[in-house]
Design an enzyme around this catalytic site. Structure first.
Site, short mmCIF file in Angstrom:
data_model
loop_
_atom_site.label_atom_id
_atom_site.label_comp_id
_atom_site.label_asym_id
_atom_site.label_seq_id
_atom_site.Cartn_x
_atom_site.Cartn_y
_atom_site.Cartn_z
N CYS A 2 6.81 7.31 7.44
CA CYS A 2 7.94 6.51 7.93
C CYS A 2 8.27 6.82 9.39
O CYS A 2 7.81 7.80 9.96
CB CYS A 2 9.16 6.76 7.08
N ASN A 97 11.17 11.77 7.29
CA ASN A 97 9.78 11.36 7.20
C ASN A 97 9.00 12.53 6.61
O ASN A 97 9.05 13.64 7.13
CB ASN A 97 9.23 11.01 8.58
N HIS A 487 -30.70 0.32 -5.09
CA HIS A 487 -30.33 1.36 -6.05
C HIS A 487 -28.99 1.06 -6.71
O HIS A 487 -28.25 1.97 -7.09
CB HIS A 487 -30.28 2.72 -5.35
#
Length: 591
Positions: A2, A97, A487
Site C-alpha cells: 500500500c 503499509n 515435452h
C-alpha cells in the site's frame, strides 16, 4: 504494498494528502482514506475504489493528517477495511503499509481487555496497542506498540490532542520530504515531488517525530542524524506527458533511459568498479518477477562472456532453501530497492558469507543500504505497474557488468561497446513500428491463450513478453524454450492458441525455424520477432515484427521493446486498465 502519506505544514492537509495519494496509486487501488486533525478532533473519510477516481474532498480545515491507498492483504476491499484505522476513543489514527504476522493473537488479547474492533485488517491492532500505552507521549506509545509487532511495517500515527506525527518503519519503505515549514512523509518519492525534492531516507528501526519545530529521528532508543538528500527527478518525470497511459510513456522513454544509464558508466571505457568480483567462484542472481527475467539474461551474458558459473534464484524461494554461497557474489536486482523477498534474500546471502551487489533504480532505497556494492539504473520514476523502461535499464547494467568482466580480447569488447552505444537509436526504430505492432495486437486481442517461445537468450525474452501480456491484457500467456514444446505443451497448440516466437540470429536460428515448422503443423498462428533483413522466416510464420539488426546478444533489448508494445496494444484493444492491472501493485513490499 500500500501507499501511505503523512503531512504537517501550513497547507490544508486534506488537499495535500489526496494529491500525494494519487501519485502513489500504483501501490494499491482497492480503497483509500484520509484522516485530518482539526480542533483536537480527527475527521476521517474512507472510500472504496481507486484514489485516482476521487475528486476534491473537503474533509477538515486542519493542516496535519494521514492518508492511505490500499492493496488488500487482510480483509476484502471495503470502507470498513480501508485505512486510516482508529482506536476505541477515536483520538488515534494510524495508516500502515506491510503485514503484521501476529495480528490475530494480538487482536484476541486486546479484545479480551475490552477493545472493540471494527475491521478485518491486521492494521487495526496497531491503533489499539498505541491506545493502551498512550499517557500523553505519542512517540513513547508508538514505540511500545511496535515492540509487540512481528512482520513488516511502515506506520504513521497521529493523536487528536497532539500537533505532531510519529512514523516508524521496519522492512517497508518510508521517505521523509523536507519542505519550507512543511513536512510530508510517504511510501515513495513521487508523492513528495510536488512539494520538495529534499528527502530523508529512513532505515529499518527508525522512528521519526514531526513537529512545528522540525523532525527528529530515533533508532534503538537513541537520537540519530539522517542526511537530507536531493532527488534528481522533477515532477514532470512522474507525469504522463500527453501519453494515454504511463506504460506507453515509459516505453517511449527507453532510448533516453539507455543513454542515461550508459552515460553513468561508459565514457572511453566501462567505468564500473569491479572490486565486487575479486576472488569469487560463482555468481548468484536473486530477484523476482521482471527482475528475475533480467537475471536470466544476465546469466546468459556472464557465462558466455566471462566463463563464471551463474545461478539464478527466485528471491522468494531462496529465503527458505538457502543454498551454499561459498565465495559467491550475490547480485540482487530490484527496481524499487524495496522488494521484500529480495531484501530478505540479500540479508540471508550476507549471513551465508556472500558478497552482495544491488542493481537498483531508486537512490537511497533499502537495498542500497544492505548491499556491499551498488550499481544504479537510471530509469527515473516508473509509475505503471508493468515494468518496461526499468527492465531495459537493468539489461544495460548487466551488459556492462558482463563486458567489464569479459575474457574477450580488448578489440572485441570495444566492438560490443560500440554496438551497445547504438542501442538508443535502434530502439527508436523499434518504436517506429508501433502502428504495425498495433495491427498484430488487434489479432492477438481476440484470443484467451497465447504461447511464447525462444531459444538461448530468446527464452528469457519470451518469458518477459509473456509476463507483460498476462499482467495487463489478462490473456493467459506462457513461455517455453522452443525445444520443450514437444515435452508436453504441444497438447495446448491449435487454431485457438497463437504462438509468439523470438527468433535470435545466433547458433539457435536454424533449430528455431524447425520448431516453428512443428508449431505450424499444429495449426497455430505464429508471430515472429526477427531481424529486419531476415527473409527466411516469412516462409514459415503468419506475421513478422522486424526489428533492427544488431549483435545477437543485444537482441534482448530490441525484441523486448517490441513485445512490450505488443502487450500494451493488446491490452488497450481489450479495454483493460493498463497502468493499474487488477490484483497487482508496483512495489511488492510484503512477503
Amino acid at each position: 504494498m500500500c501507499g501511505i502519506v503523512g503531512y504537517l505544514g501550513f497547507r490544508r492537509a486534506d488537499g495535500v494528502i489526496i494529491s500525494a495519494l494519487k501519485r502513489l496509486e500504483y501501490r494499491g487501488y482497492d480503497s483509500w482514506g484520509v484522516a485530518v486533525r482539526d480542533d483536537n478532533e480527527i475527521r476521517v473519510i474512507k472510500k472504496v475504489g481507486a484514489i485516482g477516481d476521487a475528486g476534491s474532498y473537503s474533509i477538515a480545515g486542519g493542516n496535519l493528517g494521514v492518508g492511505h491507498t490500499r492493496w488488500a492483504t487482510h480483509g476484502k476491499p471495503s470502507e470498513i477495511n480501508a485505512h486510516p484505522h482508529t482506536d476505541c476513543s477515536g483520538k488515534i489514527a494510524v495508516v500502515h503499509n506491510g503485514i503484521i504476522s501476529n495480528f490475530q493473537s494480538l487482536k484476541e488479547e486486546l479484545e479480551s481487555r475490552g477493545h472493540i474492533f471494527k475491521s478485518e485488517t491486521d492494521t487495526e491492532v496497531i491503533a489499539h496497542l498505541i491506545e493502551e500505552s498512550y499517557q500523553g507521549d505519542l512517540k513513547e506509545a508508538v514505540g511500545k506498540a511496535v515492540e509487540r509487532l512481528r512482520g513488516s511495517y511502515a506506520i504513521v500515527a497521529l493523536h487528536a490532542e497532539k500537533d505532531e506525527l510519529v512514523a516508524v518503519r521496519y522492512k517497508s519503505p518510508l521517505v521523509l520530504g523536507a519542505g519550507d515549514e512543511e513536512w510530508i512523509i510517504a511510501s515513495d518519492v513521487p508523492a513528495i515531488l510536488d512539494y520538495t525534492n529534499r528527502v530523508v531516507y529512513l532505515e529499518d528501526g527508525d522512528m521519526v517525530v514531526l513537529s512545528r519545530d522540525g523532525f527528529e529521528v530515533w533508532n534503538n532508543g537513541a537520537r540519530i542524524e539522517r542526511m537530507i538528500e536531493t532527488i534528481p527527478w522533477s515532477i514532470e518525470d512522474a507525469e504522463k506527458g500527453g501519453y494515454e497511459h504511463f506504460m506507453l510513456k515509459e516505453i517511449h522513454e527507453i532510448p533516453k533511459v539507455i543513454e542515461d544509464t550508459l552515460f553513468e558508466y561508459l565514457s572511453e571505457d566501462i567505468e564500473i568498479d569491479a572490486s565486487f568480483s575479486a576472488g569469487i567462484s560463482e555468481i548468484v542472481f536473486i530477484a523476482c518477477g521482471t527482475s528475475y527475467h533480467a537475471s536470466l539474461v544476465g546469466r546468459y551474458l556472464i557465462e558466455k562472456l566471462t566463463g563464471i558459473p551463474v545461478r539464478v534464484e527466485f528471491a522468494s524461494e531462496f529465503i527458505y532453501h538457502q543454498p551454499p554461497m561459498h565465495r559467491a557474489l550475490a547480485i540482487a536486482i530490484t527496481q524499487s530497492g524495496e522488494t521484500a523477498d529480495t531484501l530478505e534474500a540479500m540479508r540471508i546471502a550476507k549471513r551465508l558469507g556472500a558478497r552482495t551487489l544491488a542493481v537498483v533504480n531508486v537512490l537511497g532505497s533499502t537495498a542500497t543500504r544492505i548491499a556491499d556494492h551498488v550499481l544504479y539504473t537510471r530509469a527515473g520514476p516508473e509509475i505503471s505497474v508493468a515494468a518496461t523502461k526499468s527492465f531495459i535499464a537493468q539489461l544495460v547494467v548487466l551488459y556492462l557488468i558482463a563486458l567489464k568482466l569479459s575474457r574477450l580480447p580488448g578489440s572485441e569488447v570495444n566492438r560490443l561497446i560500440d554496438e551497445l552505444r547504438a542501442m538508443p537509436e535502434l530502439v527508436r526504430k523499434v518504436l517506429e513500428l508501433e502502428d504495425e505492432i498495433e495491427q498484430i495486437a488487434s489479432l492477438i486481442s481476440g484470443y484467451e491463450n497465447v504461447m511464447y517461445v525462444g531459444r538461448g537468450i530468446g527464452v528469457p525474452i519470451a518469458m518477459e513478453g509473456a509476463l507483460k501480456m498476462k499482467e495487463i491484457s489478462y490473456i493467459h500467456a506462457e513461455a517455453y524454450p522452443a525445444g520443450e514444446l514437444k515435452h508436453g505443451p504441444f497438447a495446448l497448440l491449435g487454431e485457438r492458441t497463437p504462438v509468439i516466437a523470438s527468433l535470435i540470429p545466433d547458433e539457435t536460428y536454424e533449430i528455431m525455424l524447425n520448431n516453428i515448422k512443428e508449431v505450424k503443423a499444429r495449426e497455430s498462428v505464429v508471430v515472429a520477432v526477427a531481424d529486419e533483413d531476415d527473409r527466411e522466416v516469412e516462409k514459415y510464420v503468419d506475421f513478422v515484427i522486424r526489428v533492427p539488426k544488431t549483435e545477437h546478444v543485444f537482441a534482448a533489448i530490441t525484441h523486448s521493446v517490441a513485445l512490450q508494445l505488443l502487450a500494451y496494444h493488446t491490452a488497450r484493444k481489450r479495454g483493460c486498465e493498463i497502468d493499474k492491472p487488477r490484483n497487482l501493485a508496483k512495489s511488492v513490499t510484503v512477503e
